[in-house]
Design an enzyme around this catalytic site. Sequence first.
Site, PDB file in Angstrom:
ATOM      1  N   LYS A   1      17.808  22.025  -3.813  1.00  0.00           N
ATOM      2  CA  LYS A   1      18.483  20.876  -4.447  1.00  0.00           C
ATOM      3  C   LYS A   1      18.684  19.764  -3.445  1.00  0.00           C
ATOM      4  O   LYS A   1      18.411  18.604  -3.709  1.00  0.00           O
ATOM      5  CB  LYS A   1      19.867  21.276  -4.970  1.00  0.00           C
ATOM      6  CG  LYS A   1      20.061  21.955  -6.274  1.00  0.00           C
ATOM      7  CD  LYS A   1      19.549  21.345  -7.525  1.00  0.00           C
ATOM      8  CE  LYS A   1      18.074  21.464  -7.683  1.00  0.00           C
ATOM      9  NZ  LYS A   1      17.561  22.470  -8.538  1.00  0.00           N
TER      10      LYS A   1
ATOM     11  N   HIS B   1      16.817  37.766  13.530  1.00  0.00           N
ATOM     12  CA  HIS B   1      15.386  37.975  13.793  1.00  0.00           C
ATOM     13  C   HIS B   1      14.662  36.674  14.130  1.00  0.00           C
ATOM     14  O   HIS B   1      13.434  36.634  14.089  1.00  0.00           O
ATOM     15  CB  HIS B   1      14.733  38.658  12.588  1.00  0.00           C
ATOM     16  CG  HIS B   1      15.339  39.993  12.290  1.00  0.00           C
ATOM     17  ND1 HIS B   1      15.189  41.081  13.116  1.00  0.00           N
ATOM     18  CD2 HIS B   1      16.151  40.401  11.281  1.00  0.00           C
ATOM     19  CE1 HIS B   1      15.861  42.109  12.628  1.00  0.00           C
ATOM     20  NE2 HIS B   1      16.457  41.717  11.512  1.00  0.00           N
TER      21      HIS B   1
ATOM     22  N   ASN C   1      -3.993  13.370 -19.260  1.00  0.00           N
ATOM     23  CA  ASN C   1      -3.092  14.153 -18.419  1.00  0.00           C
ATOM     24  C   ASN C   1      -3.888  15.369 -17.962  1.00  0.00           C
ATOM     25  O   ASN C   1      -4.367  16.138 -18.797  1.00  0.00           O
ATOM     26  CB  ASN C   1      -1.880  14.578 -19.275  1.00  0.00           C
ATOM     27  CG  ASN C   1      -0.744  15.101 -18.434  1.00  0.00           C
ATOM     28  OD1 ASN C   1      -0.866  15.204 -17.212  1.00  0.00           O
ATOM     29  ND2 ASN C   1       0.355  15.426 -19.085  1.00  0.00           N
ATOM     30  N   GLY C   2      -4.083  15.554 -16.661  1.00  0.00           N
ATOM     31  CA  GLY C   2      -4.855  16.702 -16.175  1.00  0.00           C
ATOM     32  C   GLY C   2      -5.817  16.272 -15.079  1.00  0.00           C
ATOM     33  O   GLY C   2      -5.771  15.124 -14.618  1.00  0.00           O
TER      34      GLY C   2
ATOM     35  N   GLU D   1      18.231  28.044  -3.541  1.00  0.00           N
ATOM     36  CA  GLU D   1      18.364  27.019  -4.577  1.00  0.00           C
ATOM     37  C   GLU D   1      19.190  25.829  -4.066  1.00  0.00           C
ATOM     38  O   GLU D   1      18.846  24.677  -4.312  1.00  0.00           O
ATOM     39  CB  GLU D   1      19.000  27.648  -5.833  1.00  0.00           C
ATOM     40  CG  GLU D   1      19.344  26.700  -6.954  1.00  0.00           C
ATOM     41  CD  GLU D   1      18.157  25.897  -7.491  1.00  0.00           C
ATOM     42  OE1 GLU D   1      17.008  26.199  -7.140  1.00  0.00           O
ATOM     43  OE2 GLU D   1      18.407  24.928  -8.229  1.00  0.00           O
TER      44      GLU D   1
ATOM     45  N   TRP E   1       0.931   9.714 -12.731  1.00  0.00           N
ATOM     46  CA  TRP E   1       1.334  10.312 -11.456  1.00  0.00           C
ATOM     47  C   TRP E   1       0.021  10.569 -10.734  1.00  0.00           C
ATOM     48  O   TRP E   1      -0.768  11.409 -11.150  1.00  0.00           O
ATOM     49  CB  TRP E   1       2.095  11.603 -11.750  1.00  0.00           C
ATOM     50  CG  TRP E   1       2.858  12.170 -10.616  1.00  0.00           C
ATOM     51  CD1 TRP E   1       4.050  11.709 -10.123  1.00  0.00           C
ATOM     52  CD2 TRP E   1       2.536  13.344  -9.850  1.00  0.00           C
ATOM     53  NE1 TRP E   1       4.461  12.518  -9.098  1.00  0.00           N
ATOM     54  CE2 TRP E   1       3.564  13.516  -8.905  1.00  0.00           C
ATOM     55  CE3 TRP E   1       1.487  14.244  -9.863  1.00  0.00           C
ATOM     56  CZ2 TRP E   1       3.567  14.563  -7.990  1.00  0.00           C
ATOM     57  CZ3 TRP E   1       1.489  15.280  -8.950  1.00  0.00           C
ATOM     58  CH2 TRP E   1       2.526  15.443  -8.028  1.00  0.00           C
TER      59      TRP E   1
ATOM     60  N   GLU F   1      15.268  18.095  -2.242  1.00  0.00           N
ATOM     61  CA  GLU F   1      14.479  17.308  -3.197  1.00  0.00           C
ATOM     62  C   GLU F   1      15.123  15.979  -3.562  1.00  0.00           C
ATOM     63  O   GLU F   1      14.412  15.029  -3.855  1.00  0.00           O
ATOM     64  CB  GLU F   1      14.064  18.111  -4.436  1.00  0.00           C
ATOM     65  CG  GLU F   1      15.136  18.547  -5.358  1.00  0.00           C
ATOM     66  CD  GLU F   1      14.596  19.376  -6.526  1.00  0.00           C
ATOM     67  OE1 GLU F   1      13.407  19.281  -6.853  1.00  0.00           O
ATOM     68  OE2 GLU F   1      15.391  20.116  -7.124  1.00  0.00           O
TER      69      GLU F   1
ATOM     70  N   CYS G   1       2.318  12.999 -15.743  1.00  0.00           N
ATOM     71  CA  CYS G   1       1.941  11.895 -16.623  1.00  0.00           C
ATOM     72  C   CYS G   1       2.573  12.006 -18.008  1.00  0.00           C
ATOM     73  O   CYS G   1       2.677  13.094 -18.566  1.00  0.00           O
ATOM     74  CB  CYS G   1       0.426  11.855 -16.796  1.00  0.00           C
ATOM     75  SG  CYS G   1      -0.448  11.894 -15.253  1.00  0.00           S
TER      76      CYS G   1
ATOM     77  N   LYS H   1       8.937  15.985 -13.177  1.00  0.00           N
ATOM     78  CA  LYS H   1       9.771  16.944 -13.902  1.00  0.00           C
ATOM     79  C   LYS H   1       8.939  18.114 -14.417  1.00  0.00           C
ATOM     80  O   LYS H   1       9.363  19.258 -14.351  1.00  0.00           O
ATOM     81  CB  LYS H   1      10.487  16.232 -15.056  1.00  0.00           C
ATOM     82  CG  LYS H   1      11.452  17.119 -15.840  1.00  0.00           C
ATOM     83  CD  LYS H   1      12.639  17.518 -14.993  1.00  0.00           C
ATOM     84  CE  LYS H   1      13.607  18.435 -15.739  1.00  0.00           C
ATOM     85  NZ  LYS H   1      14.536  19.114 -14.793  1.00  0.00           N
TER      86      LYS H   1
ATOM     87  N   ARG I   1       9.819  12.348 -16.138  1.00  0.00           N
ATOM     88  CA  ARG I   1       8.750  13.241 -15.686  1.00  0.00           C
ATOM     89  C   ARG I   1       8.186  12.803 -14.334  1.00  0.00           C
ATOM     90  O   ARG I   1       7.471  13.557 -13.685  1.00  0.00           O
ATOM     91  CB  ARG I   1       7.610  13.254 -16.721  1.00  0.00           C
ATOM     92  CG  ARG I   1       8.017  13.881 -18.038  1.00  0.00           C
ATOM     93  CD  ARG I   1       7.001  13.572 -19.121  1.00  0.00           C
ATOM     94  NE  ARG I   1       5.744  14.244 -18.894  1.00  0.00           N
ATOM     95  CZ  ARG I   1       5.345  15.349 -19.501  1.00  0.00           C
ATOM     96  NH1 ARG I   1       6.142  15.924 -20.369  1.00  0.00           N
ATOM     97  NH2 ARG I   1       4.180  15.886 -19.253  1.00  0.00           N
TER      98      ARG I   1
HETATM   99  O1  M6R Z   1       9.668  23.458 -15.813  1.00  0.00           O
HETATM  100  P1  M6R Z   1       9.735  24.594 -14.839  1.00  0.00           P
HETATM  101  O2  M6R Z   1      11.051  25.302 -14.858  1.00  0.00           O
HETATM  102  O3  M6R Z   1       8.600  25.556 -14.967  1.00  0.00           O
HETATM  103  O4  M6R Z   1       9.604  23.896 -13.402  1.00  0.00           O
HETATM  104  C1  M6R Z   1       9.494  24.647 -12.231  1.00  0.00           C
HETATM  105  C2  M6R Z   1       9.738  23.781 -11.009  1.00  0.00           C
HETATM  106  O5  M6R Z   1       8.783  22.759 -10.934  1.00  0.00           O
HETATM  107  C3  M6R Z   1      11.136  23.158 -11.008  1.00  0.00           C
HETATM  108  O6  M6R Z   1      12.138  24.122 -11.101  1.00  0.00           O
HETATM  109  C4  M6R Z   1      11.364  22.325  -9.730  1.00  0.00           C
HETATM  110  O7  M6R Z   1      11.438  23.147  -8.617  1.00  0.00           O
HETATM  111  C5  M6R Z   1      12.632  21.469  -9.882  1.00  0.00           C
HETATM  112  N1  M6R Z   1      12.393  20.159  -9.376  1.00  0.00           N
HETATM  113  C6  M6R Z   1      13.793  22.024  -9.173  1.00  0.00           C
HETATM  114  O8  M6R Z   1      14.937  21.231  -9.216  1.00  0.00           O
END
Ligand code: M6R
Length: 613
Positions: A490, A509, A100-101, A486, A74, A493, A2, A608, A27
Amino acid sequence: MCGIVGYIGDKNATPIILGGLKKLEYRGYDSAGIAVIEDGCIELRRDVGKLTNLETLVKEEPLSGTIGIGHTRWATHGAPSAKNAHPHVGETGKVVIVHNGIVENYLELKEELEAEGAKFNSETDTETIVHLIERNLGSTGTLEEAVRQSLLRIKGAHGIVVISSLEPDKIIAARIGNAGGVVIGYGEGENFVASDIPALMEYTRRMSFLESHQMAIVTKEDVHIKTLDGKEINPRVDTIAWDPVAAEKGNYRHFMQKEIHEQVRSLTDTLSGRVDFEKNQINLMTLNLTAEKARAIQKIVITACGTAYHAGLVGKTMIEEMSRIPVEVDIASEFRYRDPIIDEKTCVISISQSGETADTLAAMDEARKKGAMVLSIVNAIGSQAMRVADGYISMQVGPEIGVASTKAFTAPLVDLYMLAIYLGDLRGTLSEEKKFQYVHDLRIIPELAGECIRREESVKKVAEAIKDIRNILYLGRGINMPIAYEGALKLKEISYIHAEAYPAGEMKHGPIALIDKEMPVLAIMPKDQWYEKMLSQVEQAKARGGMLILVASDGDENAKNLGDHILWIPDAPWLLMPVFTSIPLQMLAYHIAAIRGLDVDQPRNLAKSVTVE
Ligand code: M6R
């Protein structure tokens, strides 16, 4: 997650709030709303979907006033809908709130409020807060006190902003725990409130940040910050130096692509001020580490989430190699609930782009409670993860807008590498020759990153060729094993393609059973000490008919013979190799998603900053 914006001054609050919310779109959100006090009454507009829907609504049914609040939501409690969107007005229509929360005890509170006759208009937990404030307003007589009393009743972590037509000269903002930041922006004859810095950058650079259990009483002339038990605080006002242009997309199609390209600059900035090539020294003064403190560390635990966690996995190899301190890497959401074995001889390092990730902050709290030294590697200046740590390294990459993290992945890799040298140096575990070599190797980073980015067209061709795949397996070994994780993260997502990652040695395995013509394999096999092992893994995959996409060092003849597609990378020292193996994987994920016409910067279901559990 949010986004919140509030304004009080002499101007029309509506365009300022909508403009600020736009800056927080990255975000992630599913609905949005705005409330202003117009002619002594609260006027509210809310809609589902993108902000453009709200803007259209505001054009059709204009609202203007010199005080207002806005929100991008959100959904956590209740589906995305106009009635669940914030702001939420109470029954009297005189108090309005954005939040927010998560109100952890909302069911209990709702029952209690309904028993007293309250009528709920939404399915949100937030609405309980506004009902509480209204009731407390009746008994306490002031908005400030009513908000304070209400906050004492709700459980969980929160950022809230409230205005009331009964006291139209003030905004009340408060923060409890780690549900995202509350930033106060100082203007001339006007002041601002937001959940995050970019919302306010167009209007002011002077900002302060609420700590947990603090509230701000913001009028157009003044800001008073108090603890929830009423103690006045003298706030620190920071001047934020980010260039607002850096937060704009420029000529790029998406922020993610822009941020991939920015890595030459961000990696240069990462080094600047930290490396002294003349003196062969790394300076990480903001860590507040002395040789004595560094020597007392017996174990390092890195905690983080998502991409930041993958950076931590790479950091483990770097730190163990150079400083010989054992390193554990823990997913922050697991660490906090495991009663981890740490004490005052443990150094806990949190990595976070936003510095506001709830799980990461909770892990830091847990570490602090157990007496550990708490350090952070963080991008967002002034964020909670920066403020609560004993020392920090600032990523210095500027705002990262794309939800998929790119430049905020490669920067902490270099930060961790520098930290490893720094610790090795302070603890005396690094010979002068080794130190010289490691420090010296840092020089080539921006140039090699640029070289990787210049190869974008050939990566795009691979993306064209494989854009329709439905599954893919990513493999890596040693320091590049986390890059497989990673790369797969990427891709999934932003392109929604099912991508799994494995340490290549684990294939035999179990996962090797997956490989057939339908299951492409992406193997990261630069010329390093794991090369031969990776090669044999790749040959086994080939034998099972899987399409092979290889990340390979320039000139590798084996790769040329085996691979269906190759993402070539320049040669580099093995400890820094992950910086360069990750860039083509960022570009591959980006182009596949862009070719598929997806919303690259705001992928579905993702935020975000993940400021809730
Ligand atoms: O703001 P942060 O680095 O703590 O966020 C952690 C994860 O939420 C963040 O890296 C998320 O996995 C991204 N969408 C990856 O691209």
